[in-house]
Design a protein around this motif. Structure first.
Motif, short mmCIF file in Angstrom:
data_model
loop_
_atom_site.label_atom_id
_atom_site.label_comp_id
_atom_site.label_asym_id
_atom_site.label_seq_id
_atom_site.Cartn_x
_atom_site.Cartn_y
_atom_site.Cartn_z
N LEU A 257 1.71 0.59 2.58
CA LEU A 257 2.84 -0.22 3.06
C LEU A 257 3.59 -0.75 1.84
N VAL A 258 4.89 -0.48 1.76
CA VAL A 258 5.69 -0.89 0.61
C VAL A 258 6.97 -1.56 1.09
N GLY A 259 7.31 -2.67 0.44
CA GLY A 259 8.60 -3.31 0.64
C GLY A 259 9.36 -3.31 -0.67
N ALA A 260 10.69 -3.23 -0.60
CA ALA A 260 11.54 -3.30 -1.78
C ALA A 260 12.77 -4.12 -1.44
N ILE A 261 13.03 -5.15 -2.24
CA ILE A 261 14.16 -6.04 -2.01
C ILE A 261 15.15 -5.85 -3.15
N THR A 262 16.40 -5.48 -2.80
CA THR A 262 17.42 -5.27 -3.82
C THR A 262 18.78 -5.57 -3.23
N ASP A 263 19.53 -6.46 -3.91
CA ASP A 263 20.91 -6.79 -3.50
C ASP A 263 21.00 -7.13 -2.02
N GLU A 264 20.12 -8.02 -1.57
CA GLU A 264 20.14 -8.49 -0.18
C GLU A 264 19.71 -7.42 0.83
N ILE A 265 19.27 -6.27 0.37
CA ILE A 265 18.79 -5.20 1.25
C ILE A 265 17.28 -5.10 1.11
N LEU A 266 16.61 -4.99 2.26
CA LEU A 266 15.16 -4.81 2.30
C LEU A 266 14.84 -3.42 2.82
N TYR A 267 14.01 -2.71 2.06
CA TYR A 267 13.45 -1.44 2.51
C TYR A 267 11.98 -1.67 2.82
N VAL A 268 11.52 -1.14 3.95
CA VAL A 268 10.10 -1.17 4.29
C VAL A 268 9.68 0.26 4.61
N ALA A 269 8.70 0.75 3.85
CA ALA A 269 8.18 2.11 4.06
C ALA A 269 6.71 2.01 4.39
N ASN A 270 6.26 2.84 5.34
CA ASN A 270 4.89 2.66 5.82
C ASN A 270 4.22 3.97 6.19
N LEU A 271 2.94 4.04 5.83
CA LEU A 271 2.00 5.06 6.33
C LEU A 271 0.79 4.31 6.85
N GLY A 272 0.40 4.52 8.09
CA GLY A 272 -0.80 3.87 8.60
C GLY A 272 -0.50 2.61 9.39
N ASP A 273 -1.49 1.69 9.42
CA ASP A 273 -1.35 0.53 10.31
C ASP A 273 -1.39 -0.81 9.60
N SER A 274 -1.14 -0.84 8.27
CA SER A 274 -0.78 -2.13 7.68
C SER A 274 0.59 -2.50 8.23
N ARG A 275 0.97 -3.76 8.09
CA ARG A 275 2.18 -4.20 8.82
C ARG A 275 2.99 -5.21 8.01
N ALA A 276 4.32 -5.08 8.12
CA ALA A 276 5.25 -6.05 7.52
C ALA A 276 5.94 -6.81 8.64
N VAL A 277 5.97 -8.14 8.51
CA VAL A 277 6.57 -9.00 9.52
C VAL A 277 7.50 -9.99 8.82
N LEU A 278 8.69 -10.14 9.37
CA LEU A 278 9.68 -11.08 8.86
C LEU A 278 9.62 -12.39 9.63
#
Length: 373
Positions: free
Chosen positions: A132-153
């Motif tokens: 699970l990877v997040g990337a924050i750049t210039d007010e834009i958030l990318y979330v990329a995922n393989l599997g069942d880890s989780r990102a929550v805002l």
């Protein structure tokens, strides 16, 4: 000059708690806010890894939940972020294409490692990791995922007195009906592609997640036919790959009310709902907030077994896995107004490697990525 703290994690920036299997980083800065990290070990070998890194292109967050051993999660920990930074540099910034290329390159490198090592270490072909990877750049958030880890805002409501949860990643787990349907559509000639066994759904009766880095024997059927490999892993008749390393990617423009992000391995989400987690972060002080989430999950795990948390924390690693999974949590606060004054602005980077034997480093200049394999 790059500087590296070469002491054990708990003596460097992280702290060990009275629960000897729980380590945490109370609060550290990233480019536009603060972050907090905590991990608790349940398995004999800790299979989780996590990173937070600020580069000129983005602030990256990674949570890698290994299975079958720690090798794949440690490999990702040392390879994925350098690829992200390299491809972003080559293409002039971050994009979905950059992220896919970095995931694919990491997978290909791990497959090559397996191909070279498997005759002496056959079991490495059965090692994998969610990513699970997040990337924050210039007010834009990318979330990329393989599997069942989780990102929550966590997003504040208009009056600022409450918070709502927004899930930013898909669980690639056959417990989800959508994932089972996807596999059945991809394998119409295999009535046993998903099997319900011992109360849970599993691919070929083996694994719950459908996407990962590694798990090479479920992606390359020739391993399952090799006599050497079959001595170490139960043979599985495969006609074609049954797992994928293709990430699902979500791109989101961050708004003024978007307050914080929680990236966590499934060990947290097995115990807490998305809304419960964001409310804990919203209602409590920032320092140590990741540790607070882990302890809330442990308390819930203890409650389910009709025991006290104090009793649970005395259970040794390995045995502890019968009560809960390894749990890794990264909480990232989104204080965009701090961008120009951040102590990490100007190309500095922070990297967190959250196993007890690993290192937390604070570097300036070119990012440093400790080698894990």
């Amino acid at each position: 000059m790059l500087r590296l703290c070469c002491r054990p994690l708990e003596r460097c920036f992280a702290r060990r708690t009275r629960d000897g299997l729980l380590w945490h980083v109370d609060l550290k800065p990233h480019a536009t806010g603060d972050f907090s990290v905590a991990v608790v070990q349940a398995n004999k070998s800790l299979e989780d890894q996590a990173q937070v890194c600020t580069t000129p292109f983005a602030t990256y967050i990674g949570v890698y939940d290994g299975h079958g051993g720690p090798e794949a999660s440690r490999f990702i920990n040392s390879h994925l972020f350098p690829y992200l930074n390299r491809f972003a540099l080559e293409q002039g910034g971050l994009s979905e294409e950059v992220i896919r290329k970095a995931f694919n390159a990491t997978e290909e490198d791990f497959v090559q490692l397996v191909m070279k090592a498997w005759l002496s270490q056959p079991q490495i072909a059965a090692v994998g990791s969610c990513c699970l990877v997040g990337a924050i750049t210039d007010e834009i958030l990318y979330v990329a995922n393989l599997g069942d880890s989780r990102a929550v805002l966590g997003r504040r409501v208009a009056d600022g007195r409450a918070v709502v949860a927004e899930r930013l990643s898909n669980d690639h787990n056959v417990a989800e009906e959508e994932v089972r349907k996807e596999l059945l559509q991809q394998h119409p000639d295999d009535s046993h592609i998903v099997v319900h066994t011992q109360g849970v759904w599993r691919i070929k009766g083996i694994i719950q997640v459908s996407r990962s880095i590694g798990d090479v024997y479920l992606k390359k059927p020739e391993f399952c036919r090799d006599p050497v490999f079959r001595q170490f892993v139960s043979p599985v008749p495969l006609k074609r790959p049954v797992m994928s390393a293709e990430p699902s990617i979500r791109v989101k423009k961050l708004g003024l009310h978007d307050s914080f992000l929680i990236f966590a391995s499934d060990g947290l989400w097995e115990q807490l709902s998305d809304q419960d987690a964001v409310e804990i972060v919203f209602k409590n002080p920032r320092p140590g907030i990741a540790k607070r989430l882990v302890r809330a999950a442990l308390s819930e795990a203890a409650r389910k077994r009709e025991m006290r948390y104090e009793d649970l924390r005395r259970i040794e690693k390995g045995v502890r896995r019968h009560f809960h999974d390894d749990i890794t949590v990264v909480v990232v606060f989104l204080d965009r107004h701090r961008g120009g004054d951040s102590p990490l602005s100007g190309g500095a980077s922070a990297v967190v490697c959250n196993t007890p034997a690993d290192i937390f480093s604070l570097t300036s200049g070119k990012p440093m990525f400790p080698s894990m394999v």
